[in-house]
Design an enzyme around this catalytic site. Structure first.
Site, PDB file in Angstrom:
ATOM      1  N   CYS A 181       0.828  -1.207   0.000  1.00 26.58           N
ATOM      2  CA  CYS A 181       0.000   0.000   0.000  1.00 26.58           C
ATOM      3  C   CYS A 181       0.860   1.253   0.000  1.00 26.58           C
ATOM      4  O   CYS A 181       0.448   2.296  -0.531  1.00 26.58           O
ATOM      5  CB  CYS A 181      -0.939  -0.005   1.200  1.00 26.58           C
ATOM      6  SG  CYS A 181      -0.112  -0.103   2.800  1.00 26.58           S
ATOM      7  N   HIS A 543      -1.447   1.364   7.663  1.00 20.51           N
ATOM      8  CA  HIS A 543      -1.946   1.330   6.289  1.00 20.51           C
ATOM      9  C   HIS A 543      -1.811   2.715   5.667  1.00 20.51           C
ATOM     10  O   HIS A 543      -2.037   3.732   6.319  1.00 20.51           O
ATOM     11  CB  HIS A 543      -3.413   0.893   6.270  1.00 20.51           C
ATOM     12  CG  HIS A 543      -3.983   0.735   4.898  1.00 20.51           C
ATOM     13  ND1 HIS A 543      -3.450  -0.118   3.954  1.00 20.51           N
ATOM     14  CD2 HIS A 543      -5.045   1.345   4.289  1.00 20.51           C
ATOM     15  CE1 HIS A 543      -4.164  -0.046   2.838  1.00 20.51           C
ATOM     16  NE2 HIS A 543      -5.119   0.844   3.015  1.00 20.51           N
TER      17      HIS A 543
END
Length: 593
Positions: A181, A543
């Protein structure tokens, strides 16, 4: 009937004693023969003949019934010999509501009047005696037509088509290939820069494709892979899988190929990935370097020896250091531009402390701001011996604007270059605002009232009501009657000529402003076009996501392969202060006039 002989003898004796009066003999009916029974009789039998159907029916009485329809009250004469459809047709002529859309309620027991209801027996007469009303429901609005084509919902599509349909109005996302990510977020923010895509096309096109020869074969291969990936994003309707780019990135920078427990690739710092990608592309193409390069003039001075040092630095990212006193992006810039170093002093013959600050001497077309939230936290004495530290995160809230003004961070020479363009920008905005105010006189009056004090506003409003105009002279407001003078029309003609001259001057000023604002002059203002955020407590975990401006005021959030629409207020909420996503890298684009 059988009678005895004595009874018959007594009857004869009585008839003889009392004779009957004279009357015509009674004809004894004859039994018809079988032949005559089969032939129809010419004279009708008054007993067995049916009634004459040509006689008119007895007219049913008319009832006066009240009907309540919304706010309207109707009085209708109802013929009770009809049906409910007849009553609805009569109401249609009064209200315009089609009979099939009329619903009548109010009968005994809560029953409704159906089309086949007999009005004579449904209880209307009792309703009229009690002076009660029927309630009518129905609308004259047009009936909503069914769609010509059947609507297909995304949930009903095959699984392979659902993603393409959901991303129809967005750019496609990037598939997460296992803790990637950080890379996907960097690529989405870079794709939001059209100038970078054009520079990659020119650089890779001039090199004739993927040329792996030369000293910088890795940089050229990475540039070509970036260009090809951007072209695939531009033409694809589904999520793109960046296999080739990821393989080259891990080959050129082995730190992104680290494997953790269980053989899974580890999470990495998105800022380190951004720096490696942009640095490699900048070394490959001078146009990309000029797109991001920031020039800084650093001046340092030693208080102990009075020595001065002047250096010129070039950076691809401007840092925003976060301290306990930093609440805004500009405050973090000031902390980062302040310098304190220990340098060798020729006078003292040893290292002394030099202090100073840096000022921007060149502003880039694309400004990248790095909010320094991650820092290396040393292992404490209470932890196990030999344990290493880790990267911690500063969660402090730091706001950032949609439009950034870099003027206060520039050196004097750069400020002199920006001043003319900034003055022309303000003038152009004033001309545009005046044009809008002249188009709406009420808005012009409101602007004049808002610009003064409360007393002046009250006087202006009173003058508007009484037919007087307000004139401001030396900070005081004078009221002048707007009555025309008694003598002649010469003053009015002069006023019209003056207005025409002012209008001509305004038009000439607007034309001159358009010539100055040709879209090539920098102003020092920047517009936010992309935000890279992080959610978590460490750069090696959590994240990463990217938030990209679409060019029309709307934004798109890219959570790897899944895009979703966002608003500007949601972007400004990414300032931090909790465990939610917070800004980590900000991408600004220069505003030109």
């Amino acid at each position: 009937v059988r009678t005895s002989k004595c009874a018959r003898s007594r009857a004869h004796a009585s008839r003889a004693a009392f004779p009957a009066p004279d009357r015509p003999p009674r004809a004894r009916p004859r039994r018809p023969s079988p032949a005559s029974a089969r032939q129809p009789s010419s004279a009708p039998d008054p007993i067995s003949a049916p009634p004459n159907r040509s006689e008119p029916k007895r007219a049913m009485p008319l009832l006066q019934i009240g009907v309540k329809w919304g706010k309207e009250a109707l009085e209708v004469e109802v013929d009770t010999s009809g049906t409910g459809l007849d009553l609805k047709t009569q109401l249609f002529s009064l209200t315009g509501v089609p009979p099939d859309r009329i619903k009548l309620m109010g009968l005994k027991g809560g029953k409704a009047v159906a089309d086949d209801t007999a009005l004579e027996t449904c209880g209307l007469e009792e309703l009229a005696k009690k002076n009660k009303k029927l309630m009518m429901m129905g609308s004259t609005a047009a009936v909503i037509q069914a769609p010509a084509t059947e609507i297909t919902f995304v949930e009903d599509l095959p699984e392979d088509e659902q993603m393409a349909a959901s991303m129809k109005n967005f750019s496609p996302g990037l598939t997460n290939l296992g803790n990637t990510c950080y890379m996907n977020s960097c690529l989405q923010c870079l794709y939001a820069i059209p100038e970078l895509r054009d520079a990659l096309e020119e650089t890779c096109g001039a090199a004739g494709g993927d040329n792996s020869a030369g000293n910088n074969a890795g940089g050229r291969a990475l540039a070509t892979a970036t260009r090809d990936l951007f072209n695939e994003i531009k033409t694809s309707n589904a999520a793109v899988t960046p296999f080739r780019f990821l393989a080259l990135l891990r080959q050129l920078f082995p730190q992104f190929a680290q494997v953790g427990q269980g053989g899974v690739y580890s999470q990495q710092d998105a800022e380190e990935c951004w720096s490696q990608i942009v640095g490699s592309l900048a070394r490959e193409a001078p146009a990309i370097h000029d797109l991001f390069a920031i020039h800084l003039d650093m001046k340092l001075r030693s208080e102990e020896t009075s020595e001065e040092r002047v250096e010129t630095l070039t950076q691809l990212t401007l840092k925003c250091n976060i301290t306990i006193d930093v609440n805004h992006l500009g405050e973090g810039f000031k902390v980062a531009l302040a310098e304190e170093r220990e340098l060798r002093s020729e006078i003292a013959g040893r290292d002394v402390v030099f202090r100073g600050n840096s000022l921007v001497s060149r502003l880039p077309p694309v400004l990248t701001a790095h909010l320094v939230r991650m820092f290396y936290k040393q292992a404490s004495a209470l932890e196990a011996e030999g344990s290493a530290g880790n990267k911690a995160k500063i969660l402090r809230s730091v706001t950032f604007p949609e439009r950034l003004d870099m003027y206060e961070f520039c050196c004097d020479a750069l400020k002199e270059e920006l001043d003319p363009a900034r003055r022309d920008k303000i003038e152009a905005e004033e001309i545009e605002a005046m044009a809008r105010l002249k188009a709406d006189p009420r808005a012009q009056l409101n602007a004049e009232v808002a610009a003064g004090t409360k007393e002046e506003a009250d006087k202006a409003l009173e003058a508007m009501k009484t037919g007087e105009s307000s004139e401001i002279d030396g900070g005081s407001t004078k009221r002048v009657k707007t009555e025309a003078p008694a003598g002649g029309s010469a003053p009015a003609a002069d006023a019209e000529m003056a207005d025409a001259d002012d209008a001509a001057k305004e038009v000439a000023r607007a034309e001159a402003s358009k010539l100055k604002c040709d879209g090539t002059r920098p102003t020092g203002f920047y517009d936010l076009i992309a935000v890279l955020t992080h959610k978590g407590r460490s750069s090696d975990s959590g994240h990463y996501e990217s938030w990209v401006w679409n060019g029309d005021g709307s934004w798109t959030e890219f959570d790897d392969h899944a895009p979703s629409p966002k608003t500007a207020s949601e972007i400004l909420a990414l300032k931090g202060g909790g465990d939610h996503h917070m800004g980590y890298i900000l991408v600004y684009k220069a505003r030109y006039i």
